[in-house]
Design an enzyme around this catalytic site. Structure first.
Site, short mmCIF file in Angstrom:
data_model
loop_
_atom_site.label_atom_id
_atom_site.label_comp_id
_atom_site.label_asym_id
_atom_site.label_seq_id
_atom_site.Cartn_x
_atom_site.Cartn_y
_atom_site.Cartn_z
CE LYS A 89 -17.23 -6.91 3.92
NZ LYS A 89 -16.59 -8.06 4.46
CD GLU B 153 -1.66 -2.36 1.38
OE1 GLU B 153 -0.77 -2.70 2.18
OE2 GLU B 153 -2.92 -3.22 1.71
CG PHE C 29 -9.86 -9.70 11.61
CD1 PHE C 29 -8.53 -10.08 12.18
CD2 PHE C 29 -10.13 -9.81 10.24
CE1 PHE C 29 -7.44 -10.42 11.45
CE2 PHE C 29 -9.13 -10.20 9.20
CZ PHE C 29 -7.87 -10.66 9.88
CD GLN C 30 -7.55 -7.36 8.03
OE1 GLN C 30 -8.42 -7.26 7.16
NE2 GLN C 30 -6.34 -7.91 7.48
CG MET D 272 21.98 12.13 3.58
SD MET D 272 23.16 13.63 3.10
CE MET D 272 22.34 14.34 1.72
C1 LIG Z 1 12.12 5.76 5.74
C2 LIG Z 1 13.34 6.38 6.01
N1 LIG Z 1 14.04 5.80 6.82
C3 LIG Z 1 15.26 6.60 7.22
C4 LIG Z 1 15.51 7.44 6.80
C5 LIG Z 1 17.16 8.10 7.22
N2 LIG Z 1 17.88 8.31 6.17
C6 LIG Z 1 17.80 9.46 5.26
S1 LIG Z 1 18.86 9.28 3.91
C7 LIG Z 1 19.05 7.61 4.19
C8 LIG Z 1 20.23 6.93 3.61
C9 LIG Z 1 19.72 6.35 2.24
O1 LIG Z 1 20.38 5.53 1.54
P1 LIG Z 1 20.11 5.21 -0.07
O2 LIG Z 1 19.06 5.15 -0.57
O3 LIG Z 1 21.39 4.37 -0.44
O4 LIG Z 1 20.63 6.82 -0.68
P2 LIG Z 1 22.34 7.30 -0.54
O5 LIG Z 1 22.27 8.51 0.53
O6 LIG Z 1 23.49 6.23 -0.38
O7 LIG Z 1 22.32 8.06 -2.05
C10 LIG Z 1 18.59 7.38 5.43
C11 LIG Z 1 18.57 5.93 6.21
C12 LIG Z 1 14.61 8.11 5.80
N3 LIG Z 1 15.08 9.34 5.25
N4 LIG Z 1 13.50 7.46 5.45
#
Ligand SMILES: Cc1ncc(C[n+]2csc(CCOP(=O)(O)OP(=O)(O)O)c2C)c(N)n1
Ligand SMILES: [Mg+2]
Length: 577
Positions: A164, A52, A114-115, A474
């Site tokens: 529902k 979803e 449920f749900q 990042m």
């Molecule tokens: C759902 C979610 N969980 C954690 C984060 C924290 N976060 C921000 S950037 C990042 C790394 C993303 O890794 P990747 O997709 O490999 O991108 P890169 O920075 O390596 O280009 C994380 C864990 C987030 N923004 N969203």
């Protein structure tokens, strides 16, 4: 004329009447009655997604690529809670979507049936509005109201939760219903006195900047913006949500401001004496430390949502209104070029002295920024680029040249990893004749890549560039800079080919390609551009140590922008004033 039918039939009929052609969703017990008439609809195509969350992001991508309201559908409980992330995402980025969820029968609501999940309660703070419908007779009017609220004023997500029994009950259907939204009248016409005040400040200013946010494109006002900028000669900065709203190639464009903005854009804000904020929200990723943000500037702040104005920074001239009307009125009120030659010279100087750049690696490995540059030049500015969240997102914002409004789609406010693949799918379904590239990280890609199955089966040939640095890059960058290079839990070991993205693509019925050397980049992009009968995934294996520069460390002043580690631009020299 009224017709007798079930609530579920009335729901589908109402969706047809409001012009819905695509719904992304997954069925389940509580929503099942709605899926039966949906099976017969020739106007509404239901796209069966794999999660979803994918349905929600697809609705967002569809909405942003088309300007129409995106629609997603889910069952009660876990189906509905899986929509929470994309709903929050749409709320933060003002994306018009309607989420339709089934709810347990009205008699069972509140019994931990449920749900059962109180999805209208859960999403109260992250929807523009939401409805719990327990009477079949209310369904058509609620749908009409939901689409109206999602699309008008400041756009945003609206949830319609339907029990529902309401879907199963018989009702009289007639169209159009009468909306009952007393008190909902977004102000679109700006006040003429405020426009005059703004024009006065513009005439008095020596260093004005048009600080442009996502609201300008949402108002369809990019042409007006171009006219205003050219008429007055005022330099422009475009936020992450506004990339493409003003052409990157334009000499008045100073780039993207913010944590990873260009020196010229950040410098323009810091040294300005007047910020004309248009459809922006003075987000912390743009302002940095608020108390030192644009310290010399007066503020004109125009937004359709009065709640944004003076939220983070006091506005000297607040203007509530639709950006298209605001800009048109400003064009009439200002009506001449200002004497900004000195200011333009200072900023162009910064732009020339501190262009975006990056480190190339002597071991022959691939720089991710180079991939973006080549994508930009081979694919061009007519495509849609849909990014995930992380370093690759920032490089996509920085190194792809955007010339057309709305062509960069990404998760700005919430920063949702996993956004790219499903949002690209939605964008491609909304704009099947356009080329759509997802630019994803190896981390993000592993969150929602199952929608490649949806793309392959539904015939949605998106192209995915996975920028595979083997890491949650990042986060790793912050560990490099602020945690003594202690890389706690950021190594995904994707470089060990777990998973192997080429095989994964193949398993999903897509074409999988890999590129590891700079000299192969052009050929692989061209190869992907030739494939139009299936989705394509390119595994770009890039150097793990590439970093996003410039950078303003979180919570610090924009004045402390670094162009590389321990390297600051020399403002003083540029700034004779
Ligand atoms: C759902 C979610 N969980 C954690 C984060 C924290 N976060 C921000 S950037 C990042 C790394 C993303 O890794 P990747 O997709 O490999 O991108 P890169 O920075 O390596 O280009 C994380 C864990 C987030 N923004 N969203
Ligand atoms: Mg990564």
């Amino acid at each position: 004329m009224t017709e007798r039918m079930t609530g579920a039939q009335a729901l589908v009929r109402a969706l047809e009447h409001v012009g819905v052609d695509t719904v992304f969703g997954i069925p389940g017990g509580a929503i099942l009655p709605a899926y039966d008439p949906l099976y017969d609809s020739v106007k509404v195509r239901h796209v069966l997604v794999r999660h979803e969350q994918g349905a929600g992001h697809a609705a967002e991508g569809y909405a942003q690529a088309t300007g129409k309201v995106g629609v997603c559908m889910a069952t009660s409980g876990p189906g509905a809670t899986n929509l929470v992330t994309p709903i929050a995402d749409a709320y933060m980025d003002s994306v018009p979507i309607v989420a339709i969820t089934g709810q347990v029968a009205s008699a069972a609501i509140g019994t931990d049936a449920f749900q059962e999940a109180d999805i209208s309660g859960i999403t109260m703070p992250i929807t523009k509005h939401n409805f719990l419908v327990t009477d079949a007779a209310d369904i058509p009017r609620t749908i009409m109201e939901a689409f109206h609220i999602a699309a008008t004023g400041r756009p945003g997500p609206v949830l319609v939760d339907i029990s529902k029994d309401a879907l199963q009950a018989q009702t009289e259907f007639h169209w159009p219903p009468t909306m009952q939204l007393p008190g909902y009248r977004p102000v679109t016409r700006p006040h003429s006195k405020q426009i005059r005040e703004a024009a006065k400040l513009i005439a008095e200013s020596k260093r004005p900047v048009l600080y442009v946010g996502g609201g300008v494109h949402k108002a369809g006002a990019s042409d007006e913006l171009l006219r205003l900028a050219e008429l007055t000669g005022i330099p422009v900065v475009t936020t992450l949500m506004a990339r493409g709203t003003f052409p990157d190639s334009h000499p008045l464009h100073m780039g993207m401001p913010g944590m990873h903005g260009s020196v010229s854009a950040v410098g323009a804000l810091q040294k300005s004496d007047l910020l004309i904020g248009l459809g922006v929200r003075f987000d912390d990723r743009v302002t940095g430390q608020l108390s030192t943000f644009a310290p010399h500037a007066k503020i004109v702040h125009a937004d359709i949502d009065p709640a944004e104005i003076s939220k983070n920074r006091h506005a000297d001239v607040p203007i509530v209104g639709d950006c298209k009307e605001v800009i048109n009125d400003l064009i009439n009120a200002v009506d001449r070029k200002g004497d900004y030659a000195e200011w333009q010279k200072l900023l162009s100087g910064m732009k020339e002295t501190y262009p975006l750049g990056y480190e190339e690696f002597s071991d022959g490995s691939l720089a991710p920024q180079y991939v973006m540059e080549r994508l930009s030049s081979i694919v061009g500015p007519d495509a849609f680029y849909v990014a995930g969240v992380g370093q690759h997102q920032m490089w996509a914002a920085q190194f792809i040249g955007y010339e057309n409004p709305g062509t960069f789609i990404n998760s700005g406010g919430l920063g949702t990893m996993g956004f790219a693949v499903p949002a690209a799918m939605g964008a491609k379904m909304g704009r099947p004749d356009s080329v759509v590239w997802a630019i994803d990280g190896d981390g993000c890609f592993q969150m929602t890549n199952q929608e490649l199955a949806t793309c392959a089966i539904e015939g949605v040939p998106i192209k995915v560039a996975v920028i595979n640095n083997g890491n949650l890059g990042m986060v790793r960058q912050w560990q490099t800079l602020f945690y003594n290079e202690r890389y706690s839990n950021t190594d995904l070991k994707t470089t060990q080919r777990i998973p192997d993205f080429v095989k994964l693509a193949d398993a999903y019925g897509c074409v999988g390609l890999r590129c590891e050397r700079p000299e192969d980049v052009d050929a692989v992009i061209k190869e992907a551009m030739e494939i139009n009968d299936r989705p394509v995934v390119i595994d770009f294996v890039v150097h793990a140590d590439a970093m996003v520069w410039p950078m303003v460390a979180a919570g610090t002043s924009n004045d402390n922008i670094k162009i590389a580690r321990d390297m600051a631009p020399t403002w003083e020299k540029d700034d004779s004033a």
